[in-house]
Scaffold this motif. Structure first.
Motif, mmCIF file in Angstrom:
data_model
loop_
_atom_site.group_PDB
_atom_site.id
_atom_site.type_symbol
_atom_site.label_atom_id
_atom_site.label_comp_id
_atom_site.label_asym_id
_atom_site.label_seq_id
_atom_site.Cartn_x
_atom_site.Cartn_y
_atom_site.Cartn_z
ATOM 1 N N MET A 1 9.696 2.972 0.640
ATOM 2 C CA MET A 1 9.931 4.029 -0.332
ATOM 3 C C MET A 1 10.779 3.507 -1.485
ATOM 4 S SD MET A 1 9.051 7.054 -0.970
ATOM 5 C CE MET A 1 9.456 8.257 -2.235
ATOM 6 N N LYS A 2 11.724 2.634 -1.177
ATOM 7 C CA LYS A 2 12.562 2.074 -2.222
ATOM 8 C C LYS A 2 11.736 1.228 -3.192
ATOM 9 C CE LYS A 2 16.928 -0.355 -2.816
ATOM 10 N NZ LYS A 2 18.069 -1.021 -2.134
ATOM 11 N N ILE A 3 10.762 0.494 -2.656
ATOM 12 C CA ILE A 3 9.879 -0.317 -3.505
ATOM 13 C C ILE A 3 8.978 0.584 -4.337
ATOM 14 C CG2 ILE A 3 8.009 -2.011 -3.486
ATOM 15 C CD1 ILE A 3 9.275 -3.189 -0.977
ATOM 16 N N TYR A 4 8.470 1.708 -3.726
ATOM 17 C CA TYR A 4 7.613 2.629 -4.478
ATOM 18 C C TYR A 4 8.347 3.165 -5.705
ATOM 19 C CZ TYR A 4 4.718 2.797 -0.225
ATOM 20 O OH TYR A 4 3.924 2.482 0.833
ATOM 21 N N SER B 1 -2.694 -0.877 -3.580
ATOM 22 C CA SER B 1 -3.699 0.108 -3.151
ATOM 23 C C SER B 1 -2.994 1.293 -2.500
ATOM 24 C CB SER B 1 -4.686 -0.522 -2.172
ATOM 25 O OG SER B 1 -4.001 -1.006 -1.027
ATOM 26 N N THR B 2 -3.801 2.303 -2.134
ATOM 27 C CA THR B 2 -3.267 3.504 -1.476
ATOM 28 C C THR B 2 -3.878 3.638 -0.093
ATOM 29 O OG1 THR B 2 -5.000 4.938 -2.340
ATOM 30 C CG2 THR B 2 -3.042 4.610 -3.735
ATOM 31 N N GLU B 3 -3.298 4.560 0.683
ATOM 32 C CA GLU B 3 -3.809 4.793 2.032
ATOM 33 C C GLU B 3 -5.222 5.343 1.989
ATOM 34 O OE1 GLU B 3 -2.473 7.203 6.090
ATOM 35 O OE2 GLU B 3 -1.132 7.091 4.356
ATOM 36 N N SER B 4 -5.518 6.091 0.934
ATOM 37 C CA SER B 4 -6.887 6.639 0.799
ATOM 38 C C SER B 4 -7.897 5.519 0.601
ATOM 39 C CB SER B 4 -6.935 7.617 -0.371
ATOM 40 O OG SER B 4 -6.040 8.682 -0.169
ATOM 41 N N ASP B 5 -7.484 4.451 -0.189
ATOM 42 C CA ASP B 5 -8.387 3.315 -0.385
ATOM 43 C C ASP B 5 -8.653 2.594 0.922
ATOM 44 O OD1 ASP B 5 -8.393 3.872 -3.089
ATOM 45 O OD2 ASP B 5 -6.713 2.508 -3.543
ATOM 46 N N LEU B 6 -7.636 2.493 1.742
ATOM 47 C CA LEU B 6 -7.824 1.813 3.022
ATOM 48 C C LEU B 6 -8.742 2.616 3.955
ATOM 49 C CD1 LEU B 6 -4.226 0.488 3.813
ATOM 50 C CD2 LEU B 6 -6.165 -0.742 2.836
ATOM 51 N N LYS B 7 -8.570 3.953 3.943
ATOM 52 C CA LYS B 7 -9.434 4.790 4.794
ATOM 53 C C LYS B 7 -10.884 4.714 4.361
ATOM 54 C CE LYS B 7 -5.969 8.168 6.280
ATOM 55 N NZ LYS B 7 -5.570 9.575 6.285
ATOM 56 N N ALA B 8 -11.090 4.494 3.039
ATOM 57 C CA ALA B 8 -12.472 4.386 2.549
ATOM 58 C C ALA B 8 -13.136 3.114 3.032
ATOM 59 C CB ALA B 8 -12.489 4.443 1.027
ATOM 60 N N THR C 1 0.852 -1.203 0.000
ATOM 61 C CA THR C 1 0.000 0.000 0.000
ATOM 62 C C THR C 1 0.879 1.242 0.000
ATOM 63 O OG1 THR C 1 -1.679 -1.199 1.249
ATOM 64 C CG2 THR C 1 -1.858 1.209 1.214
ATOM 65 N N PHE C 2 0.432 2.261 -0.729
ATOM 66 C CA PHE C 2 1.144 3.549 -0.729
ATOM 67 C C PHE C 2 0.684 4.363 0.483
ATOM 68 C CE2 PHE C 2 1.554 8.040 -1.832
ATOM 69 C CZ PHE C 2 2.908 8.096 -2.162
ATOM 70 N N TYR C 3 1.613 4.535 1.461
ATOM 71 C CA TYR C 3 1.313 5.298 2.670
ATOM 72 C C TYR C 3 1.835 6.724 2.514
ATOM 73 C CZ TYR C 3 0.392 0.742 4.746
ATOM 74 O OH TYR C 3 -0.119 -0.496 5.021
ATOM 75 N N HIS C 4 0.999 7.722 2.921
ATOM 76 C CA HIS C 4 1.359 9.137 2.769
ATOM 77 C C HIS C 4 2.555 9.514 3.629
ATOM 78 C CE1 HIS C 4 -3.130 9.777 1.579
ATOM 79 N NE2 HIS C 4 -2.413 9.193 0.620
ATOM 80 N N ASN C 5 2.614 8.994 4.850
ATOM 81 C CA ASN C 5 3.682 9.424 5.760
ATOM 82 C C ASN C 5 5.045 8.932 5.294
ATOM 83 O OD1 ASN C 5 2.993 6.753 6.318
ATOM 84 N ND2 ASN C 5 3.876 6.875 8.368
ATOM 85 N N VAL C 6 5.061 7.801 4.501
ATOM 86 C CA VAL C 6 6.323 7.305 3.971
ATOM 87 C C VAL C 6 6.880 8.287 2.954
ATOM 88 C CG1 VAL C 6 7.397 5.473 2.638
ATOM 89 C CG2 VAL C 6 5.695 4.905 4.379
ATOM 90 N N ALA C 7 6.024 8.742 2.042
ATOM 91 C CA ALA C 7 6.465 9.721 1.052
ATOM 92 C C ALA C 7 6.799 11.056 1.706
ATOM 93 C CB ALA C 7 5.386 9.898 -0.011
#
Length: 408
Positions: free
Chosen positions: A83-86, A95-102, A52-58
């Protein structure tokens, strides 16, 4: 796959994405190596959950002075690995963090290790006893092995026949009819002993217009018994005691000649030999049979008609004689394919004063299940017979036929 560092063991699945995270796990474990803990740490969850793409990592990587950076070395190592994998494998991010929050709330801070609550039982309850029926059949069926095998085949055929003028049993070239029956009974205990028995019966009749003396006479006449007892020596070799006995059914004549050239027990031959037997299996078991050599053999010949005694090597006025010498026989069957087959029998006996050699060859062409065509070639050498100006001591017989055949 297992990644081991100190007392921490992290299990990785064989999935390609999990293998990519191996480096990240190693970095995170290195960061926490100074504080070993036997409990499972929830901070590693993001490494093993669907990527999952987490905002705090970026945010931590892109902001120069991030507030969350430097507070927890384990979290920093995990964020750096993600971050290295991203950056290198964005195709693995599901998925993204926004998808998980939904779909639901996300645990923002998982700092405390998750401990498994295990309950230990002091005593195991009495195991369940299966309801096994008390009346179990105690009868054992033992099947007796089959040591004996049986085989028989026969045919009734019409033929064109050629016989040399000096053939030792008489006969003439003609068109005729022939019947044959071969019966086998073989014993093999699959260990040491075997006992092979074969009875061959052949009888053919002809009627020739040129013969004014005989309305019907025989052109093929044979009664032959072969019995062989073998003791296994090694591989395909057997010590054997072999018996061969043969005579004929009816008197043998030549066309327009009243003389009897052969008859029942005139002659009768019995050969008993002690030697070795070799079992032949070649050409993917299409060529089979046996070859026997007896360095010590006894040949007994009996002639019931005294008038024929000298024609078969006996002294005049005597019915029988006994000879000693080596003996060799071979019985082979070669199935070229499902249609064409060659059967061969070779026999040789010598006393070093006289010799007798026979080589029977039958080529069989199976036209259908019950119809076969045969070509029979039979050269023979016997220096006790009368010398012929054309063939010497050699004799030859040939016939071809077409007719009914059956194997059972």
């Amino acid at each position: 796959m297992y990644a081991i560092y100190g007392e921490k063991i992290v299990t990785l699945q064989s999935d390609m994405r999990k293998q990519t995270l191996f480096l990240a796990v190693s970095l995170a474990l290195s960061a926490s190596a100074a504080q070993p803990n036997d409990s499972l740490d929830g901070r590693y969850y993001r490494l093993f959950a669907p990527l999952t793409f987490y905002h705090n990592v970026a945010n931590k990587a892109l902001v120069l002075d991030s507030e969350s950076a430097g507070k927890d070395p384990v979290t920093d190592a995990i964020d750096a690995a993600l971050m290295k994998i991203y950056m290198k494998r964005p195709d693995l991010v599901n998925s993204t963090e926004s998808d998980l929050k939904a779909t639901g709330t996300i645990l923002e801070n998982v700092d405390k290790p998750i401990e498994n609550q295990v309950e230990f039982v002091e005593e195991v309850a009495q195991p369940m006893i299966l309801d096994i029926p008390q009346d179990i059949p105690d009868t054992v069926m033992v099947q007796k092995p089959r040591f004996w095998t049986y085989k028989a085949d026969g045919f009734l055929q019409f033929m064109q026949n050629y016989v040399s003028g000096n053939w030792y049993k008489g006969g003439e070239s003609n068109y005729s009819m022939l019947g044959s029956l071969t019966v086998e009974a073989n014993y093999d205990n699959k260990n040491k002993w075997k006992w092979d028995n074969k009875l061959e019966l052949k009888l053919g009749f002809l009627r020739s217009r040129t013969d004014s003396l005989h309305k019907v006479k025989s052109n093929e006449d044979l009664i032959r018994l072969t019995s062989k007892v073998g003791l296994h020596a090694s591989h395909r070799w057997y010590y054997t005691l072999q018996l061969q006995a043969y005579t004929q059914f009816t008197p043998g004549y030549k066309s327009n000649d009243p003389k009897v050239y052969s008859d029942f027990f005139s002659p009768f031959n019995l050969n008993l030999g002690l030697g070795m037997d070799y079992k032949v299996e070649s050409k993917n078991k299409r060529l089979t049979g046996t070859i026997n050599f007896s360095p010590v053999a006894i040949n007994y010949r009996y002639v019931g008609r005294l008038a024929l005694a000298t024609s078969y090597g006996l002294d005049e006025g005597k019915h029988s004689m006994v000879e000693f010498g080596p003996n060799m026989t071979a019985d082979l069957v070669w199935k070229f394919n499902d249609v064409v087959m060659w059967k061969s029998r070779f026999y040789a006996f010598t006393t070093f004063k006289r010799a007798e050699i026979e080589w029977e060859n039958t080529f069989e062409l199976r036209v259908s299940k019950y119809i076969t065509a045969n070509l029979f070639l039979f050269p023979r050498f016997d220096d006790t017979s009368k010398y012929d100006d054309d063939f010497g001591y050699w004799q030859f017989k040939e016939f071809s036929s077409l007719g009914f055949a059956y194997t059972f």
